[in-house]
Design a protein around this motif. Structure first.
Motif, PDB file in Angstrom:
ATOM      1  N   VAL A 189       0.845  -1.200   0.000  1.00 18.51           N
ATOM      2  CA  VAL A 189       0.000   0.000   0.000  1.00 18.51           C
ATOM      3  C   VAL A 189       0.881   1.250   0.000  1.00 18.51           C
ATOM      4  O   VAL A 189       0.572   2.246  -0.673  1.00 18.51           O
ATOM      5  CB  VAL A 189      -0.952   0.002   1.209  1.00 18.51           C
ATOM      6  CG1 VAL A 189      -1.757   1.290   1.261  1.00 18.51           C
ATOM      7  CG2 VAL A 189      -1.887  -1.199   1.150  1.00 18.51           C
ATOM      8  N   GLY A 190       1.982   1.187   0.745  1.00 19.84           N
ATOM      9  CA  GLY A 190       2.916   2.308   0.737  1.00 19.84           C
ATOM     10  C   GLY A 190       3.502   2.549  -0.638  1.00 19.84           C
ATOM     11  O   GLY A 190       3.626   3.692  -1.084  1.00 19.84           O
ATOM     12  N   ALA A 191       3.865   1.463  -1.337  1.00 21.98           N
ATOM     13  CA  ALA A 191       4.399   1.589  -2.691  1.00 21.98           C
ATOM     14  C   ALA A 191       3.365   2.221  -3.615  1.00 21.98           C
ATOM     15  O   ALA A 191       3.683   3.088  -4.436  1.00 21.98           O
ATOM     16  CB  ALA A 191       4.818   0.214  -3.215  1.00 21.98           C
ATOM     17  N   PHE A 192       2.125   1.781  -3.477  1.00 19.82           N
ATOM     18  CA  PHE A 192       1.048   2.353  -4.284  1.00 19.82           C
ATOM     19  C   PHE A 192       0.915   3.849  -4.013  1.00 19.82           C
ATOM     20  O   PHE A 192       0.771   4.655  -4.949  1.00 19.82           O
ATOM     21  CB  PHE A 192      -0.267   1.643  -3.962  1.00 19.82           C
ATOM     22  CG  PHE A 192      -1.467   2.228  -4.651  1.00 19.82           C
ATOM     23  CD1 PHE A 192      -1.781   1.863  -5.956  1.00 19.82           C
ATOM     24  CD2 PHE A 192      -2.283   3.152  -4.005  1.00 19.82           C
ATOM     25  CE1 PHE A 192      -2.879   2.416  -6.600  1.00 19.82           C
ATOM     26  CE2 PHE A 192      -3.382   3.699  -4.635  1.00 19.82           C
ATOM     27  CZ  PHE A 192      -3.682   3.329  -5.942  1.00 19.82           C
ATOM     28  N   THR A 226      14.929   2.315  -2.146  1.00 20.72           N
ATOM     29  CA  THR A 226      16.117   1.572  -1.738  1.00 20.72           C
ATOM     30  C   THR A 226      15.793   0.550  -0.656  1.00 20.72           C
ATOM     31  O   THR A 226      16.610  -0.290  -0.322  1.00 20.72           O
ATOM     32  CB  THR A 226      17.209   2.514  -1.204  1.00 20.72           C
ATOM     33  OG1 THR A 226      16.731   3.215  -0.060  1.00 20.72           O
ATOM     34  CG2 THR A 226      17.643   3.510  -2.257  1.00 20.72           C
ATOM     35  N   LEU A 227      14.594   0.630  -0.103  1.00 24.62           N
ATOM     36  CA  LEU A 227      14.225  -0.252   1.014  1.00 24.62           C
ATOM     37  C   LEU A 227      13.071  -1.196   0.718  1.00 24.62           C
ATOM     38  O   LEU A 227      13.019  -2.301   1.265  1.00 24.62           O
ATOM     39  CB  LEU A 227      13.830   0.604   2.235  1.00 24.62           C
ATOM     40  CG  LEU A 227      14.937   1.435   2.879  1.00 24.62           C
ATOM     41  CD1 LEU A 227      14.348   2.300   3.992  1.00 24.62           C
ATOM     42  CD2 LEU A 227      16.023   0.547   3.434  1.00 24.62           C
ATOM     43  N   ALA A 228      12.131  -0.796  -0.119  1.00 28.29           N
ATOM     44  CA  ALA A 228      10.871  -1.525  -0.248  1.00 28.29           C
ATOM     45  C   ALA A 228      11.057  -2.987  -0.646  1.00 28.29           C
ATOM     46  O   ALA A 228      10.541  -3.893   0.020  1.00 28.29           O
ATOM     47  CB  ALA A 228       9.957  -0.818  -1.244  1.00 28.29           C
ATOM     48  N   LEU A 229      11.790  -3.223  -1.731  1.00 25.14           N
ATOM     49  CA  LEU A 229      11.951  -4.600  -2.180  1.00 25.14           C
ATOM     50  C   LEU A 229      12.875  -5.388  -1.263  1.00 25.14           C
ATOM     51  O   LEU A 229      12.726  -6.603  -1.130  1.00 25.14           O
ATOM     52  CB  LEU A 229      12.476  -4.628  -3.616  1.00 25.14           C
ATOM     53  CG  LEU A 229      11.534  -4.030  -4.651  1.00 25.14           C
ATOM     54  CD1 LEU A 229      12.095  -4.215  -6.051  1.00 25.14           C
ATOM     55  CD2 LEU A 229      10.156  -4.666  -4.555  1.00 25.14           C
ATOM     56  N   ALA A 230      13.832  -4.709  -0.640  1.00 24.06           N
ATOM     57  CA  ALA A 230      14.678  -5.392   0.329  1.00 24.06           C
ATOM     58  C   ALA A 230      13.839  -5.886   1.501  1.00 24.06           C
ATOM     59  O   ALA A 230      14.037  -6.995   2.012  1.00 24.06           O
ATOM     60  CB  ALA A 230      15.776  -4.454   0.826  1.00 24.06           C
ATOM     61  N   ALA A 231      12.876  -5.082   1.931  1.00 23.95           N
ATOM     62  CA  ALA A 231      12.011  -5.481   3.049  1.00 23.95           C
ATOM     63  C   ALA A 231      11.152  -6.677   2.686  1.00 23.95           C
ATOM     64  O   ALA A 231      10.859  -7.518   3.545  1.00 23.95           O
ATOM     65  CB  ALA A 231      11.130  -4.301   3.457  1.00 23.95           C
ATOM     66  N   ALA A 268       6.646 -12.306  -2.219  1.00 27.91           N
ATOM     67  CA  ALA A 268       6.502 -11.033  -1.513  1.00 27.91           C
ATOM     68  C   ALA A 268       6.957  -9.872  -2.394  1.00 27.91           C
ATOM     69  O   ALA A 268       6.323  -8.813  -2.436  1.00 27.91           O
ATOM     70  CB  ALA A 268       7.307 -11.062  -0.211  1.00 27.91           C
ATOM     71  N   THR A 269       8.064 -10.077  -3.103  1.00 25.02           N
ATOM     72  CA  THR A 269       8.554  -9.041  -4.012  1.00 25.02           C
ATOM     73  C   THR A 269       7.538  -8.760  -5.111  1.00 25.02           C
ATOM     74  O   THR A 269       7.275  -7.605  -5.461  1.00 25.02           O
ATOM     75  CB  THR A 269       9.891  -9.482  -4.629  1.00 25.02           C
ATOM     76  OG1 THR A 269      10.846  -9.717  -3.580  1.00 25.02           O
ATOM     77  CG2 THR A 269      10.426  -8.403  -5.566  1.00 25.02           C
ATOM     78  N   ALA A 270       6.973  -9.832  -5.674  1.00 22.29           N
ATOM     79  CA  ALA A 270       5.964  -9.668  -6.721  1.00 22.29           C
ATOM     80  C   ALA A 270       4.754  -8.908  -6.204  1.00 22.29           C
ATOM     81  O   ALA A 270       4.147  -8.114  -6.932  1.00 22.29           O
ATOM     82  CB  ALA A 270       5.545 -11.038  -7.241  1.00 22.29           C
ATOM     83  N   MET A 271       4.396  -9.128  -4.946  1.00 21.82           N
ATOM     84  CA  MET A 271       3.241  -8.450  -4.369  1.00 21.82           C
ATOM     85  C   MET A 271       3.488  -6.943  -4.277  1.00 21.82           C
ATOM     86  O   MET A 271       2.625  -6.134  -4.626  1.00 21.82           O
ATOM     87  CB  MET A 271       2.948  -9.022  -2.979  1.00 21.82           C
ATOM     88  CG  MET A 271       1.722  -8.443  -2.306  1.00 21.82           C
ATOM     89  SD  MET A 271       1.340  -9.357  -0.771  1.00 21.82           S
ATOM     90  CE  MET A 271      -0.011  -8.360  -0.140  1.00 21.82           C
ATOM     91  N   ILE A 272       4.684  -6.554  -3.847  1.00 19.84           N
ATOM     92  CA  ILE A 272       4.996  -5.129  -3.750  1.00 19.84           C
ATOM     93  C   ILE A 272       5.060  -4.499  -5.136  1.00 19.84           C
ATOM     94  O   ILE A 272       4.569  -3.381  -5.361  1.00 19.84           O
ATOM     95  CB  ILE A 272       6.317  -4.921  -2.982  1.00 19.84           C
ATOM     96  CG1 ILE A 272       6.111  -5.270  -1.505  1.00 19.84           C
ATOM     97  CG2 ILE A 272       6.808  -3.480  -3.110  1.00 19.84           C
ATOM     98  CD1 ILE A 272       7.337  -5.119  -0.649  1.00 19.84           C
TER      99      ILE A 272
END
Length: 424
Positions: free
Chosen positions: A33-36, A133-138, A151-155
């Motif tokens: 949701v944050g990425a969106f 720099t953080l989203a996909l790492a998380a 999880a990566t695909a979901m983000i």
């Protein structure tokens, strides 16, 4: 979109962070949701440009600074955030970035003049680069390692979904109320994401920090430098033109505000489909897939001004443009990942940074052309930039070199055969 080292299977820290699968996936959902929210806020002005320019009494080219300034700030913060963060818990950084995003939306929504609006957009840029720099790492750390890909695909789905409805969402809200209401609505979405992250995202301690030496190591490689320059030209081609698509449709193609919303929705929707469609073939022939999409982008930009008097044709061209750009980020991301496989964090940081530079410079240059020569000339500029990117792609050897050939030879060291095979 930098990747950090994930904890291995069986790591007690990883298990402690995942008391239950449900909570882990809810945490991933909060980041999604944050990425969106981030992507929607970033490109919201694209659909609101005519209204904002009119209210503040600035030209459409000057209004394009709402896209340029966040790009400049994000280009700085993409590597700068991780270089300065050291080993600070990534959970706290994510929350701080969400607070900055909310602040940006509120400042933009209540800006009394254009200068204040740009301050709000600058705050967005500062938080945007750090977030990617953080989203996909998380993603890989919130769930068990075997589920990291899902999880990566979901983000990424959150990002893609934002490109589908983010800009149309803003224009739709503006058509019902005002462009200010669009920023308020996005601010509410940011608040939901921030509260969810505060409740659901566990501690994410960092085990290593990005070194500036890693960035310079990649920049010293000819292949990496040329790849990043190619990325800059291709993204610059898109954003120098896409920033002004709404005023073009309104002023030159005689579309109504409501119809522009639907056209932009079609652009995003077909791009969403294109992203998944190309993902099935891109691994087999990356260079050909990328070349086809850049060529389609270039042709679309050339045809838009020439055929602007036919509404159905314009819609078809916009959809073709959507197909092209829906696949281009995926293709370029894979290109950079494969060419920097030994230094993925540095490669990702530079990739995010160069994209933001391309957005900033492209939209700024496009704004100057729009103010002096008009939007059709700006689309021709985008086509030229796409042609340069296509020529750079063609300059790479037809037979891609292996990673072992790209890495500098060091005495006593054997090339990584696994990584080299992955690069082919």
């Amino acid at each position: 979109m930098m990747m950090e080292n994930s904890h291995p299977v069986g790591d007690p820290l990883n298990e402690a962070r995942n008391p239950s699968p449900m909570r882990a996936w809810l945490a991933v959902g909060s980041v999604t949701v944050g990425a969106f929210a981030f992507v929607t806020t970033e490109f919201l002005p694209v659909g609101l440009l005519p209204q904002v320019a009119q209210e503040f009494g600035v030209t459409p080219g000057t209004a394009g600074l709402m896209v340029t300034i966040p790009g400049v700030m994000a280009a700085i913060s993409a590597p700068g955030m991780m270089l300065g963060a050291g080993r600070v818990d990534r959970r706290y950084i994510l929350l701080i970035l969400s607070v900055l995003l909310l602040t940006s939306n509120l400042i933009s929504a209540f800006a009394p003049n254009f200068a204040v609006m740009l301050i709000g957009r600058a705050i967005l840029g500062a938080s945007l680069g750090g977030f990617w720099t953080l989203a996909l790492a998380a993603a890989g750390r919130l769930v068990q390692p075997r589920e990291a890909a899902r999880a990566t695909a979901m983000i990424l789905a959150g990002v893609t979904f934002a490109t589908v409805i983010g800009v149309p969402f803003g224009t739709f809200i503006a058509s019902l109320a005002s462009w200010r209401a669009s920023f308020i609505a996005t601010g509410i979405l940011v608040t939901v994401a921030m509260v969810a992250q505060a409740i659901l995202v566990p501690s994410l301690p960092s085990k290593a920090a990005l070194r500036i030496a890693d960035l310079f190591a990649l920049l010293h490689r000819t292949h990496s430098r040329r790849s990043l320059i190619m990325v800059a030209f291709i993204f610059g081609a898109h954003f120098s033109s896409y920033t002004f698509i709404a005023p073009f449709l309104l002023q030159y193609a005689d579309f109504s505000t409501e119809s522009i919303t639907w056209v932009l929705l079609g652009f995003g929707a077909i791009g969403f489909v294109s992203n998944f469609a190309v993902s099935a073939t891109v691994t087999r022939n990356l260079k050909a897939s990328l070349a086809a999409m850049v060529l389609m982008l270039m042709i679309s930009l050339l045809m838009m001004p020439a055929l602007r008097h036919s509404a159905p044709t314009v819609v078809a061209i916009v959809l073709a443009w959507g197909i092209a750009f829906g696949a281009i980020p995926l293709c370029l991301s894979l290109w950079i990942q494969k060419s920097t496989a030994d230094l993925p964090e540095a490669g990702s940081a530079l990739f995010v940074g160069i994209i933001q530079v391309a957005i900033a410079v492209g939209s700024s240059l496009g704004g100057r052309v729009v103010d002096r020569l008009g939007i059709p000339a700006d689309f021709e500029l985008g086509a030229v930039l796409a042609l340069v990117g296509l020529a750079m792609l063609g300059s790479f050897l037809t037979r891609q070199r292996t990673l072992a050939q790209l890495l500098p030879r060091e005495k006593g060291l054997e090339p990584d055969r696994t990584a080299a095979k992955a690069y082919k």
